[in-house]
Design a protein around this motif. Structure first.
Motif, mmCIF file in Angstrom:
data_model
loop_
_atom_site.group_PDB
_atom_site.id
_atom_site.type_symbol
_atom_site.label_atom_id
_atom_site.label_comp_id
_atom_site.label_asym_id
_atom_site.label_seq_id
_atom_site.Cartn_x
_atom_site.Cartn_y
_atom_site.Cartn_z
ATOM 1 N N LEU A 198 -5.426 0.474 3.551
ATOM 2 C CA LEU A 198 -4.174 -0.153 3.978
ATOM 3 C C LEU A 198 -3.046 0.865 4.055
ATOM 4 N N GLN A 199 -3.031 1.814 3.138
ATOM 5 C CA GLN A 199 -2.012 2.866 3.154
ATOM 6 C C GLN A 199 -2.153 3.731 4.394
ATOM 7 N N GLN A 200 -3.388 4.075 4.759
ATOM 8 C CA GLN A 200 -3.625 4.865 5.970
ATOM 9 C C GLN A 200 -3.182 4.096 7.207
ATOM 10 N N ARG A 201 -3.466 2.816 7.210
ATOM 11 C CA ARG A 201 -3.087 1.974 8.347
ATOM 12 C C ARG A 201 -1.566 1.877 8.465
ATOM 13 N N LEU A 202 -0.899 1.770 7.324
ATOM 14 C CA LEU A 202 0.558 1.678 7.307
ATOM 15 C C LEU A 202 1.183 2.973 7.815
ATOM 16 N N ALA A 203 0.578 4.104 7.481
ATOM 17 C CA ALA A 203 1.120 5.401 7.881
ATOM 18 C C ALA A 203 0.753 5.772 9.316
ATOM 19 N N SER A 204 -0.187 5.062 9.904
ATOM 20 C CA SER A 204 -0.674 5.373 11.239
ATOM 21 C C SER A 204 0.417 5.132 12.277
ATOM 22 N N PRO A 205 0.655 6.093 13.180
ATOM 23 C CA PRO A 205 1.727 5.941 14.166
ATOM 24 C C PRO A 205 1.492 4.792 15.139
ATOM 25 N N GLU A 206 0.229 4.437 15.421
ATOM 26 C CA GLU A 206 0.010 3.349 16.371
ATOM 27 C C GLU A 206 0.442 1.997 15.815
ATOM 28 N N ASN A 207 0.682 1.888 14.504
ATOM 29 C CA ASN A 207 1.181 0.633 13.944
ATOM 30 C C ASN A 207 2.611 0.345 14.363
ATOM 31 N N HIS A 208 3.299 1.347 14.808
ATOM 32 C CA HIS A 208 4.696 1.178 15.200
ATOM 33 C C HIS A 208 4.849 1.073 16.722
ATOM 34 N N ALA B 228 -12.336 -1.652 -2.889
ATOM 35 C CA ALA B 228 -10.937 -1.238 -2.846
ATOM 36 C C ALA B 228 -10.423 -1.155 -1.418
ATOM 37 N N GLN B 229 -9.205 -1.638 -1.207
ATOM 38 C CA GLN B 229 -8.592 -1.672 0.117
ATOM 39 C C GLN B 229 -7.293 -0.878 0.187
ATOM 40 N N SER B 230 -6.707 -0.512 -0.950
ATOM 41 C CA SER B 230 -5.363 0.060 -0.934
ATOM 42 C C SER B 230 -5.282 1.360 -0.141
ATOM 43 N N ASP B 231 -6.266 2.242 -0.266
ATOM 44 C CA ASP B 231 -6.224 3.495 0.497
ATOM 45 C C ASP B 231 -6.295 3.227 1.993
ATOM 46 N N GLN C 217 1.830 0.006 -4.460
ATOM 47 C CA GLN C 217 1.589 -0.369 -5.856
ATOM 48 C C GLN C 217 0.945 -1.755 -5.933
ATOM 49 N N ALA C 218 1.439 -2.687 -5.147
ATOM 50 C CA ALA C 218 0.860 -4.043 -5.131
ATOM 51 C C ALA C 218 -0.596 -3.996 -4.672
ATOM 52 N N ASN C 219 -0.881 -3.215 -3.653
ATOM 53 C CA ASN C 219 -2.259 -3.120 -3.160
ATOM 54 C C ASN C 219 -3.179 -2.442 -4.174
ATOM 55 N N ALA C 220 -2.692 -1.407 -4.846
ATOM 56 C CA ALA C 220 -3.503 -0.731 -5.866
ATOM 57 C C ALA C 220 -3.780 -1.673 -7.038
ATOM 58 N N CYS C 221 -2.785 -2.460 -7.420
ATOM 59 C CA CYS C 221 -2.980 -3.432 -8.505
ATOM 60 C C CYS C 221 -3.973 -4.513 -8.080
ATOM 61 N N ARG C 222 -3.920 -4.903 -6.829
ATOM 62 C CA ARG C 222 -4.883 -5.885 -6.306
ATOM 63 C C ARG C 222 -6.299 -5.332 -6.412
ATOM 64 N N ASP C 223 -6.474 -4.071 -6.042
ATOM 65 C CA ASP C 223 -7.792 -3.442 -6.155
ATOM 66 C C ASP C 223 -8.291 -3.462 -7.599
ATOM 67 N N ARG C 224 -7.406 -3.156 -8.551
ATOM 68 C CA ARG C 224 -7.801 -3.152 -9.962
ATOM 69 C C ARG C 224 -8.168 -4.564 -10.436
ATOM 70 N N PHE C 225 -7.439 -5.575 -9.935
ATOM 71 C CA PHE C 225 -7.764 -6.957 -10.288
ATOM 72 C C PHE C 225 -9.167 -7.310 -9.797
#
Length: 190
Positions: free
Chosen positions: A173-183, A168-171, A144-152
């Protein structure tokens, strides 16, 4: 008297020409002044938007680092809450000052988008400070914070007349967060 009357059209032509020249010069100067003012205000708006975005992103980043540390996520550069609280307090003061400048200079759409982003970041900050109860998953609050940042940024770019499409970066960033290699820990060879 006949000589004066015969010269009257030429005299009127000179007077009308002088008035026309004066009017054109006045309108040209006025137009240049307005363009100069517009450029000056756009520069100040850009500075205000940038300052606000920078400090709000700092609060978001510190809050996320505290939450990562609390969650035991050593791969996301966690930050101890005790060390983070003074940094959050300092950033909050700068945020308040930047907010006032944004309110003064921003257009209505950008201020509304900034308010939404501000509230979304407050949710992250309150969670990091352990203020209030939160039941929403952290990934949803972060998204939500990232999507709001994109709108700003979209509203600010539109208000400043910046072209070039979406940033826009939120999508992403969301993909990166969900990516298994991030863990997974980074390999020593990279």
């Amino acid at each position: 008297m006949d000589a004066f009357v015969s010269q009257l059209p030429a005299l009127l032509g000179v007077v009308v020409g002088a008035l026309g020249t004066g009017l054109v010069a006045f309108l040209s100067t006025r137009s240049q002044w307005k363009r100069g003012q517009s450029v000056r205000w756009d520069e100040r708006r850009l500075e205000a938007y940038g300052e606000f975005a920078q400090v709000l992103k700092e609060i978001q980043a510190i809050s996320l680092r505290v939450l990562a540390a609390a969650d035991g996520d050593k791969y996301r550069s966690g930050l101890d809450k005790a060390a983070a609280l003074p940094r959050l307090a300092d950033a909050d003061i700068r945020h308040t000052l930047a907010w006032e400048r944004l309110l003064l200079l921003g257009d209505a759409a950008t201020v509304a988008a900034a308010q939404d982003w501000r509230e979304a970041v407050w949710q992250l900050e309150h969670r990091a400070r352990e203020v209030g109860e939160t039941t929403e998953p952290l990934t949803d609050v972060y998204q939500q914070a990232n999507a709001c940042r994109d709108r700003f940024y979209d509203a600010a770019r539109r208000g400043l007349g910046v072209s070039g499409g979406s940033v826009a970066q939120s999508d992403r960033l969301q993909q990166r967060l969900a990516s298994p290699e991030n863990h997974q820990p980074a390999s020593s060879g990279s």
